[in-house]
Motif scaffolding. Structure first.
Motif, PDB file in Angstrom:
ATOM      1  N   THR A   1     -14.871  54.266 -47.175  1.00 26.74           N
ATOM      2  CA  THR A   1     -14.258  53.998 -45.876  1.00 26.74           C
ATOM      3  C   THR A   1     -15.372  53.770 -44.867  1.00 26.74           C
ATOM      4  N   TRP A   2     -15.276  52.670 -44.132  1.00 21.74           N
ATOM      5  CA  TRP A   2     -16.266  52.318 -43.126  1.00 21.74           C
ATOM      6  C   TRP A   2     -15.603  52.317 -41.755  1.00 21.74           C
ATOM      7  N   ARG A   3     -16.336  52.787 -40.765  1.00 21.80           N
ATOM      8  CA  ARG A   3     -15.844  52.826 -39.384  1.00 21.80           C
ATOM      9  C   ARG A   3     -16.537  51.727 -38.576  1.00 21.80           C
ATOM     10  N   CYS A   4     -15.737  50.991 -37.837  1.00 22.39           N
ATOM     11  CA  CYS A   4     -16.269  49.997 -36.914  1.00 22.39           C
ATOM     12  C   CYS A   4     -15.989  50.473 -35.495  1.00 22.39           C
ATOM     13  N   THR A   5     -17.038  50.523 -34.688  1.00 23.88           N
ATOM     14  CA  THR A   5     -16.896  50.852 -33.278  1.00 23.88           C
ATOM     15  C   THR A   5     -17.255  49.614 -32.475  1.00 23.88           C
ATOM     16  N   VAL A   6     -16.338  49.214 -31.609  1.00 28.22           N
ATOM     17  CA  VAL A   6     -16.561  48.059 -30.738  1.00 28.22           C
ATOM     18  C   VAL A   6     -16.687  48.574 -29.314  1.00 28.22           C
ATOM     19  N   THR A   7     -17.706  48.075 -28.618  1.00 27.96           N
ATOM     20  CA  THR A   7     -17.939  48.470 -27.232  1.00 27.96           C
ATOM     21  C   THR A   7     -17.866  47.231 -26.339  1.00 27.96           C
ATOM     22  N   SER A   8     -17.193  47.394 -25.215  1.00 30.03           N
ATOM     23  CA  SER A   8     -17.067  46.319 -24.230  1.00 30.03           C
ATOM     24  C   SER A   8     -17.023  46.943 -22.843  1.00 30.03           C
ATOM     25  N   GLY A   9     -17.939  46.559 -21.983  1.00 29.21           N
ATOM     26  CA  GLY A   9     -17.945  47.079 -20.624  1.00 29.21           C
ATOM     27  C   GLY A   9     -18.083  48.587 -20.545  1.00 29.21           C
ATOM     28  N   GLY A  10     -18.817  49.187 -21.489  1.00 30.98           N
ATOM     29  CA  GLY A  10     -19.029  50.623 -21.478  1.00 30.98           C
ATOM     30  C   GLY A  10     -17.908  51.440 -22.095  1.00 30.98           C
ATOM     31  N   VAL A  11     -16.858  50.787 -22.575  1.00 30.50           N
ATOM     32  CA  VAL A  11     -15.728  51.466 -23.228  1.00 30.50           C
ATOM     33  C   VAL A  11     -15.775  51.140 -24.720  1.00 30.50           C
ATOM     34  N   SER A  12     -15.549  52.164 -25.558  1.00 29.47           N
ATOM     35  CA  SER A  12     -15.600  51.967 -27.005  1.00 29.47           C
ATOM     36  C   SER A  12     -14.270  52.325 -27.659  1.00 29.47           C
ATOM     37  N   VAL A  13     -13.982  51.649 -28.761  1.00 27.36           N
ATOM     38  CA  VAL A  13     -12.818  51.946 -29.589  1.00 27.36           C
ATOM     39  C   VAL A  13     -13.261  51.835 -31.045  1.00 27.36           C
ATOM     40  N   SER A  14     -12.734  52.719 -31.916  1.00 31.13           N
ATOM     41  CA  SER A  14     -13.111  52.726 -33.334  1.00 31.13           C
ATOM     42  C   SER A  14     -11.883  52.666 -34.221  1.00 31.13           C
TER      43      SER A  14
END
Length: 108
Positions: free
Chosen positions: A78-91
């Motif tokens: 299982t791999w986790r992807c974290t995306v950051t945009s404008g200082g906010v992150s979601v995984s």
């Protein structure tokens, strides 16, 4: 303009039929963010599972995962992807499953 940041992941399963007792198998997973400030950065990390599955880029939206697999024995992580945009992150996480089948053991 800022909108809520969301993330969807897809892909990650592959099988290959070849000759021999083992083979190299690869699969691509794709991160599809939406919202945020419009500029995205990506960070992939293994959350759990088989440490023999490698990734070609931990900062790509669509990395390729690969491993040498023994015939008929799936490798899973299982791999986790974290995306950051404008200082906010979601995984989110995606399960990568790679399987090789020798022509001698290919399921019917």
């Amino acid at each position: 303009m800022w909108t809520n940041l969301t993330l969807a992941l897809s892909g990650g399963t592959s099988s290959l039929t070849g000759v021999g007792a083992s083979g190299s198998v690869s699969a691509t997973a794709t991160a599809s963010p939406s919202g945020g400030s419009g500029s995205y950065s990506y960070s992939w990390s293994r959350a759990s599972g088989d440490s023999g599955i490698s990734i070609n880029s931990t900062t790509s939206a669509s990395p390729t995962f690969s491993a040498v697999c023994q015939s008929g024995v799936p490798r899973t992580a299982t791999w986790r992807c974290t995306v950051t945009s404008g200082g906010v992150s979601v995984s989110e996480t995606v399960t990568i499953t790679l399987t090789f089948f020798s022509r001698d053991t290919d399921p019917v």
